[in-house]
Design a protein around this motif. Structure first.
Motif, PDB file in Angstrom:
ATOM      1  N   UNK A  33      73.806 -34.291 -11.953  1.00 50.52           N
ATOM      2  CA  UNK A  33      74.628 -34.929 -10.918  1.00 50.52           C
ATOM      3  C   UNK A  33      74.862 -36.395 -11.248  1.00 50.52           C
ATOM      4  N   UNK A  34      73.848 -37.052 -11.791  1.00 48.55           N
ATOM      5  CA  UNK A  34      74.025 -38.473 -12.141  1.00 48.55           C
ATOM      6  C   UNK A  34      75.048 -38.618 -13.262  1.00 48.55           C
ATOM      7  N   UNK A  35      75.068 -37.639 -14.163  1.00 47.44           N
ATOM      8  CA  UNK A  35      76.076 -37.673 -15.235  1.00 47.44           C
ATOM      9  C   UNK A  35      77.480 -37.567 -14.645  1.00 47.44           C
ATOM     10  N   UNK A  36      77.618 -36.747 -13.606  1.00 49.83           N
ATOM     11  CA  UNK A  36      78.919 -36.592 -12.962  1.00 49.83           C
ATOM     12  C   UNK A  36      79.355 -37.881 -12.294  1.00 49.83           C
ATOM     13  N   UNK A  39      80.497 -40.277 -14.744  1.00 47.09           N
ATOM     14  CA  UNK A  39      81.871 -39.984 -15.188  1.00 47.09           C
ATOM     15  C   UNK A  39      82.892 -40.664 -14.285  1.00 47.09           C
ATOM     16  N   UNK A  40      82.600 -40.738 -12.993  1.00 47.91           N
ATOM     17  CA  UNK A  40      83.526 -41.412 -12.075  1.00 47.91           C
ATOM     18  C   UNK A  40      83.646 -42.887 -12.446  1.00 47.91           C
ATOM     19  N   UNK A  58     100.780 -51.543  -7.149  1.00 43.30           N
ATOM     20  CA  UNK A  58      99.845 -51.379  -8.258  1.00 43.30           C
ATOM     21  C   UNK A  58      98.640 -52.302  -8.085  1.00 43.30           C
ATOM     22  N   UNK A  59      98.939 -53.550  -7.669  1.00 45.14           N
ATOM     23  CA  UNK A  59      97.828 -54.502  -7.495  1.00 45.14           C
ATOM     24  C   UNK A  59      96.853 -54.020  -6.430  1.00 45.14           C
ATOM     25  N   UNK A  60      97.417 -53.539  -5.315  1.00 48.74           N
ATOM     26  CA  UNK A  60      96.549 -53.052  -4.236  1.00 48.74           C
ATOM     27  C   UNK A  60      95.695 -51.872  -4.718  1.00 48.74           C
ATOM     28  N   UNK A  61      96.345 -50.967  -5.450  1.00 50.42           N
ATOM     29  CA  UNK A  61      95.621 -49.785  -5.953  1.00 50.42           C
ATOM     30  C   UNK A  61      94.451 -50.207  -6.835  1.00 50.42           C
ATOM     31  N   UNK A  62      94.729 -51.092  -7.783  1.00 50.99           N
ATOM     32  CA  UNK A  62      93.660 -51.477  -8.710  1.00 50.99           C
ATOM     33  C   UNK A  62      92.560 -52.276  -8.015  1.00 50.99           C
ATOM     34  N   UNK A  63      92.934 -53.022  -6.972  1.00 53.56           N
ATOM     35  CA  UNK A  63      91.902 -53.738  -6.206  1.00 53.56           C
ATOM     36  C   UNK A  63      91.014 -52.739  -5.454  1.00 53.56           C
ATOM     37  N   UNK A  64      91.638 -51.669  -5.005  1.00 53.72           N
ATOM     38  CA  UNK A  64      90.894 -50.688  -4.207  1.00 53.72           C
ATOM     39  C   UNK A  64      89.924 -49.870  -5.043  1.00 53.72           C
ATOM     40  N   UNK A  65      90.316 -49.557  -6.253  1.00 54.87           N
ATOM     41  CA  UNK A  65      89.459 -48.650  -7.041  1.00 54.87           C
ATOM     42  C   UNK A  65      88.276 -49.374  -7.685  1.00 54.87           C
ATOM     43  N   UNK A  66      88.416 -50.675  -7.892  1.00 53.60           N
ATOM     44  CA  UNK A  66      87.335 -51.393  -8.587  1.00 53.60           C
ATOM     45  C   UNK A  66      85.979 -51.226  -7.896  1.00 53.60           C
ATOM     46  N   UNK A  71      80.411 -48.962  -7.495  1.00 53.53           N
ATOM     47  CA  UNK A  71      79.463 -48.160  -6.715  1.00 53.53           C
ATOM     48  C   UNK A  71      79.010 -46.942  -7.528  1.00 53.53           C
ATOM     49  N   UNK A  72      79.959 -46.321  -8.218  1.00 50.26           N
ATOM     50  CA  UNK A  72      79.598 -45.156  -9.031  1.00 50.26           C
ATOM     51  C   UNK A  72      78.613 -45.561 -10.128  1.00 50.26           C
ATOM     52  N   UNK A  73      78.850 -46.716 -10.736  1.00 50.53           N
ATOM     53  CA  UNK A  73      77.948 -47.171 -11.808  1.00 50.53           C
ATOM     54  C   UNK A  73      76.529 -47.369 -11.286  1.00 50.53           C
ATOM     55  N   UNK A  74      76.410 -48.054 -10.151  1.00 48.68           N
ATOM     56  CA  UNK A  74      75.054 -48.326  -9.628  1.00 48.68           C
ATOM     57  C   UNK A  74      74.392 -47.041  -9.140  1.00 48.68           C
ATOM     58  N   UNK A  75      75.190 -46.163  -8.541  1.00 56.10           N
ATOM     59  CA  UNK A  75      74.599 -44.909  -8.044  1.00 56.10           C
ATOM     60  C   UNK A  75      74.145 -44.005  -9.182  1.00 56.10           C
ATOM     61  N   UNK A  76      74.925 -43.975 -10.245  1.00 57.31           N
ATOM     62  CA  UNK A  76      74.523 -43.118 -11.375  1.00 57.31           C
ATOM     63  C   UNK A  76      73.230 -43.630 -11.993  1.00 57.31           C
ATOM     64  N   UNK A  77      73.104 -44.966 -12.096  1.00 52.26           N
ATOM     65  CA  UNK A  77      71.867 -45.527 -12.655  1.00 52.26           C
ATOM     66  C   UNK A  77      70.672 -45.230 -11.746  1.00 52.26           C
TER      67      UNK A  77
END
Lengths: 584, 99
Positions: A33-36, A39-40, A58-66, A71-77
């Motif tokens: 699950x952490x690998x998944x 991947x996000x 586009x700017x709003x989208x990229x601001x939103x996904x960052x 969060x995905x990085x910290x949760x996977x770790x």
């Protein structure tokens, strides 16, 4: 009357109810699950970014996904750290169980000693008193030592349980995950940046892997299992860990997608291959080592469910490829793809059992290797034409893969090199022949069984590059596939552009032929006899196992096939009564 | 109005894929067994798994929201008077969620 003081009764050992294997499975689920989730994070940093889209939207989208990516990085770790801790907990529980068994044996022994002394005191005379007291004092000291160890054991168990509970509680809430792991750089990132390029040799890969820290290695296994799972030069144990993460993740993903009814056609094919790999590893793990009685260790050495246009690539071993004294790689042939992994696993496990049974002092590993694109046209489905139309092109390409695999097995091992045997069955013997002749495959033994020919350029055993004393052939006299190879002066591949090369069981070839008849053989050619080489209690399995173990004197040799100019092909084995040597 | 390229549609599908995969991961966490732990640990393990199933589901929901958001952008664009070009038809195929 002198008073004799008995030693105290040793305290009983508390029960310890746990299942380390189940705990390890739990850790595996968390790791997948952490690998998944990892991947996000990778997706947000890469493919989720839309470079050719400009403007405010586009700017709003990229601001939103960052923030999602962070969060995905910290949760996977965080999840990876807990999964790793759970795995370590499983190991510690097993050690505690082993220590408990030892303590229980000591307690039982000491309780018996106390009872014996009580009986002796009851009938003792004054003259015995001094000696009996000395004996009681000796046992008392043993009981005290036992009590100390029991207390240590209990406190070690409590400490381990506390540490595990704290590991769970530490990152239970999202806020804690962010506080502890937010902004932490994944150790895998820097390590992967130094990974050798795609053309690197197994030796270069091995050097790179050994240069990494333990933390970096563990991080890569979870964060990027695909980067190392099938990479020659990586140790088998590590490949297994990475491929297990990938396999468990794939099974979870595609099974979930299937349950929603939105599985694509490609994904269905890959899911079937993943399920075959899962079945194969279970087939092996469900069997026990004939010497130790323990479940046979498995290693997923190769897992790529999408390889070869969906045919898939899977290689799984029975036994530990990193440490075994003797390693055998079984190369299957006609009609093999990933979906046949379960069947091939049975063969690998059978060879493992037989090699262990015949030489309990040697450690062994046998791997089935579906690592090349084998012909789909199985002769037993399509008749002789099916084999006839098969050419050597797939064997040539497969031979290159096989030689790389052998190189990888050699390079990634520490310590003593393994006694390594390649066992080519059916068209797999053609592939094995090409690996030896074209690529200089570095094995100690080559075994061809049920061979339709070992490649057009291999005219005799010496052409394999291996000492002919270590080139072996098993051919059941009723196996029609083993009769397809060239005999005498006829060379189909050069005369007609078809055919797969020489019969390695023939006298002109110059290898060793071993007995491979089956007690259940028919009176005439039968495709069924092509599939009996790896059955228990057969001449073939017995002899293959002796070769794999390097016990050459125990191999039962057979007279070669020959092709006199004045008559047809002659097989002296045809009229010999088969035997059933024990292999389990 | 700003031009919306086809890549926005492709990205929306990839976010849907992430949603599916994260839901699967959530199920995997929630389905992980705690029977192997000792009684002293199994309670904490159960709580952790329950909580982390929700964490993964939340990430999946967020991914789906990104996919939906991009589809709204595409819908607005293909419905506008300013939309033009040969990619318009292809872009419109991304308006509906495939999975």
């Amino acid at each position: 009357m002198t008073t004799i003081t008995l030693p105290p009764q040793p305290r009983p050992v508390p029960l310890l109810t746990c299942q380390p294997g189940a705990v390890r499975d739990c850790g595996g689920d968390l790791l997948a699950a952490s690998a998944q989730i990892d991947d996000l994070g990778t997706f947000v940093a890469g493919d989720a970014r839309i470079g050719d889209w400009t403007g405010r939207g586009s700017e709003r989208y990229h601001e939103t996904i960052a923030p999602i990516g962070r969060r995905a990085d910290s949760m996977s770790l965080a999840l990876r750290s807990v999964a790793t801790r759970v795995d370590a907990h499983a190991d510690e529980l097993q050690r505690l169980l082993d220590r408990r068994t030892d303590l229980e044996e000591r307690r039982s022994h000491l309780a018996g000693e106390v009872a014996r002394l009580r009986g002796e005191i009851a009938t003792a005379t004054e003259d015995d008193a001094a000696a009996l007291q000395a004996e009681c004092d000796r046992v008392r000291r043993e009981v005290e030592a036992y009590e100390t160890d029991l207390t240590t054991w209990s406190s070690d168990l409590a400490a381990e349980e506390t540490a595990m509970v704290q590991a769970f509680q530490r990152v239970q809430e999202a806020e804690a995950v962010e506080r502890i792991w937010g902004g932490v750089v994944d150790p895998a990132d820097a390590a992967l940046a130094t990974k050798p390029g795609s053309g690197a040799s197994p030796g270069e890969v091995s050097t790179w892997w050994d240069s990494l820290t333990y933390v970096q290695q563990q991080a890569i296994i979870t964060a990027a299992p695909g980067a190392i799972g099938n990479l020659d030069g990586i140790p088998a144990g590590t490949r297994n860990a990475a491929n297990t993460v990938a396999l468990d993740r794939d099974l979870a993903n595609w099974t979930h997608t299937e349950s929603l009814g939105v599985l694509t056609e490609d994904e269905r094919t890959w899911l079937e291959n993943a399920r075959a790999a899962d079945e194969a590893r279970r087939n092996i793990a469900d069997r026990v080592d004939p010497v130790t009685g323990e479940p046979i260790e498995t290693q997923v050495y190769l897992y790529d469910p999408a390889a070869f246009d969906g045919d898939g690539a899977i290689a799984i071993s029975a036994g530990n490829l990193d440490t075994a004294d003797n390693v055998a790689v079984v190369v299957p042939g006609f009609g093999t793809d990933a979906e046949s992994a379960g069947y091939q696993a049975d063969r690998a496990a059978t060879i493992y059992e037989s090699t262990r049974y015949l030489d309990p002092d040697a450690s062994n590993a046998t791997m089935f290797w579906i690592g090349y694109d084998a012909p789909d046209n199985a002769p037993w489905d399509e008749g002789f034409d099916g084999a006839g139309v098969a050419t050597e092109s797939m064997a040539t390409a497969g031979g290159e893969h096989l030689a790389d695999t052998i190189d990888g097995l050699r390079e990634s091992r520490d310590g003593e090199p393994a006694h390594l045997t390649a066992v080519g069955h059916s068209y797999g013997s053609t592939t094995t022949g090409h690996a030896a002749h074209d690529q200089g495959m570095e094995v100690d033994e080559i075994v061809f069984v049920g061979s339709p020919g070992v490649g057009g350029d291999t005219n005799d055993a010496g052409d394999t590059g291996i000492d002919p004393e270590h080139v072996w052939a098993g051919a059941n006299s009723r196996d029609p596939i083993a009769d397809l190879g060239n005999h005498g002066w006829v060379h189909g591949e050069t005369l007609f552009g078809a055919g797969l090369g020489d019969d390695p069981a023939e006298d002109d070839f110059g290898g060793n032929r071993f007995e491979a008849e089956s007690e259940t053989r028919g009176g005439a050619f039968s495709f069924g006899d092509h599939s009996k080489y790896f059955d228990h209690d057969t001449e073939s399995l017995y002899n293959i196992s002796q070769i794999v173990n390097g016990n050459y004197d125990a191999v039962e040799h057979a007279d070669h096939v020959y092709d006199p100019w004045h008559d047809g092909v002659q097989d002296p084995e045809h009229d010999r009564d088969p035997t059933t040597p024990a292999t389990r | 109005m700003e031009v919306v390229p086809l890549s926005v549609g492709v990205a929306s599908q990839r976010w849907d894929d992430q949603h599916l995969d994260l839901d699967a991961a959530a199920g995997q966490v929630g389905g992980a067994g705690t029977d192997g732990f000792t009684r002293a640990v199994s309670g904490a393990a159960s709580r952790f798994l329950t909580q982390w199933q929700r964490h993964a589901e939340t990430l999946g929901t967020d991914s789906e929201a990104r996919a939906d958001g991009l589809r709204v952008v595409i819908q607005d664009y293909v419905s506008s008077d300013e939309a033009a070009g040969i990619d318009l038809f292809l872009l419109s195929t991304y308006v509906t969620e495939q999975r």
